[in-house]
Design a protein around this motif. Sequence first.
Motif, short mmCIF file in Angstrom:
data_model
loop_
_atom_site.label_atom_id
_atom_site.label_comp_id
_atom_site.label_asym_id
_atom_site.label_seq_id
_atom_site.Cartn_x
_atom_site.Cartn_y
_atom_site.Cartn_z
N GLY A 165 -12.28 0.50 -0.78
CA GLY A 165 -11.87 1.82 -0.31
C GLY A 165 -10.47 1.85 0.26
O GLY A 165 -10.14 2.70 1.08
N LEU A 166 -9.63 0.90 -0.17
CA LEU A 166 -8.25 0.85 0.33
C LEU A 166 -7.30 1.48 -0.68
O LEU A 166 -7.39 1.20 -1.88
CB LEU A 166 -7.83 -0.60 0.58
CG LEU A 166 -8.52 -1.32 1.74
CD1 LEU A 166 -8.19 -2.81 1.70
CD2 LEU A 166 -8.10 -0.72 3.07
N GLU A 167 -6.39 2.28 -0.17
CA GLU A 167 -5.42 2.89 -1.06
C GLU A 167 -4.28 1.91 -1.32
O GLU A 167 -3.73 1.32 -0.39
CB GLU A 167 -4.87 4.18 -0.44
CG GLU A 167 -4.03 4.95 -1.45
CD GLU A 167 -3.48 6.25 -0.85
OE1 GLU A 167 -2.98 7.06 -1.64
OE2 GLU A 167 -3.57 6.43 0.36
N MET A 168 -3.94 1.72 -2.58
CA MET A 168 -2.86 0.79 -2.94
C MET A 168 -1.92 1.48 -3.92
O MET A 168 -2.23 1.60 -5.10
CB MET A 168 -3.48 -0.48 -3.54
CG MET A 168 -2.51 -1.50 -4.10
SD MET A 168 -1.20 -2.04 -2.98
CE MET A 168 -2.12 -2.84 -1.66
N LYS A 169 -0.78 1.91 -3.40
CA LYS A 169 0.15 2.62 -4.28
C LYS A 169 1.09 1.66 -5.00
O LYS A 169 1.64 1.98 -6.04
CB LYS A 169 0.99 3.60 -3.47
CG LYS A 169 0.20 4.77 -2.92
CD LYS A 169 1.18 5.79 -2.33
CE LYS A 169 0.46 6.86 -1.54
NZ LYS A 169 1.26 7.27 -0.36
N ALA A 228 0.83 -1.21 0.00
CA ALA A 228 0.00 0.00 0.00
C ALA A 228 0.86 1.26 0.00
O ALA A 228 0.51 2.27 -0.59
CB ALA A 228 -0.93 0.00 1.21
N ALA A 266 -5.89 -4.05 -8.84
CA ALA A 266 -6.07 -2.73 -8.20
C ALA A 266 -7.54 -2.48 -7.88
O ALA A 266 -7.88 -1.86 -6.86
CB ALA A 266 -5.53 -1.63 -9.11
N ALA A 325 -9.69 -0.92 -4.60
CA ALA A 325 -10.56 0.25 -4.82
C ALA A 325 -11.97 -0.04 -4.31
O ALA A 325 -12.58 0.79 -3.61
CB ALA A 325 -10.57 0.61 -6.30
#
Length: 373
Positions: A83-87, A42, A76, A80
């Motif tokens: 609602g999780l941010e995954m960089k 993340a 990805a 999404a």
Amino acid sequence: MMASQQGELRSRLRGKRILICVGAGGVGKTTTSAALALGLAALGQKIAVVTIDPAKRLASALGLQELSGEPRRIGAEVFAEQGLEMKGELWAMMLDAKRTLDEIVVSLAPDEDAREEILSNPVYRELSTAVAGSHELSAIAKLYELHEEHDFDAIVLDTPPSRNALDFLNAPTRLLGFLEGRALKVFLTPGGLTARIFGRGTGLVFAIFARVTGIDMFSELSRFFRSLSGVLDGFGERTRGVAALLADPATTFLIVTSAEREPAREAVYLSERLAAANMQRGALIVNRVHGVGLDGHSVGEVRESLRPGLGEGLARRVAANLADFDLLAKRDRETIAGLSRALSEPEPILVPHLDEEIQDLLGLARIAEELLA
Ligand SMILES: Nc1ncnc2c1ncn2[C@@H]1O[C@H](COP(=O)(O)OP(=O)(O)O)[C@@H](O)[C@H]1O
Ligand SMILES: [Mg+2]
């Protein structure tokens, strides 16, 4: 309560490419491995997690409905949706819990007596002890392969629920010794060698055994080991590669424990074994730590403060319950202090005991937050 460690683990793990979670069974190794991988991904890294026997729901949360033998990227869109941010990228795979030799025998044996006879057979015992490490070994071999063939920033390895969680450190050597020893040769070359090593009697014993029990154990085992030896071609070279990888400064071991007595004892033992094997310890992670209940107030005070809202009976029960939590929290604090001393680890990473089961990405993300802040 657990704020002091924020960012601590992140800086300790900087530059580490292989993270191996070890600890007693049931303390949260699989959960921690997956959560750590999720958390690091993340933040922007390309991470693979290799889990062993994850619970069904956790496996499907990680997109691991089937064994593929290769890591798969979790899309990805999956993050999404939640609602999780995954960089970065999260890749996951699970290893097969290999059937043990005992299970093979049990499934082959027609009845209880035959089963007992084989299981207590000294030749069989030697075989099964040697092969006992094969599960650990396959984990380590896979790790080596992933490290060699992919470009992950880091690989997180879960370890099997074996009685001795560090067996896999010795597994390569043990299996190598076995492969070069005589027991295997007996099974790989039926006929001649068997007779020479064990004398003529052995073949006869196997023949009688087969007639009485209906199991042709000899050919079953020969087949088993022939296929094993095929898998293990080039094994010597790999063994050296694996040993070098385990000792590499970019490899680190994370000891995971709960604050219960037995797992804590195991953690002390593991840290001693790691030190003896010159392996690096990255952190001590104490999972499922209980929070305070009464928060410094007396049971009476808490009961009184709850009474207007809850009524007399319920307020009494809740206050008593919170007092029980305090006992657990006190026990946890004592165990953690003892562990800190024994492992010379002034700042263990503490992860609270969460109320819900951790079986989806959101649950993992919560644990990851605690681990990596
Ligand atoms: N911090 C936690 N709070 C609540 N439940 C947890 C926590 N960590 C792990 N668990 C639960 O404990 C159980 C055992 O965890 P698991 O990771 O499978 O342990 P291990 O791999 O060491 O055997 C699982 O049901 C998991 O959901
Ligand atoms: Mg596990």
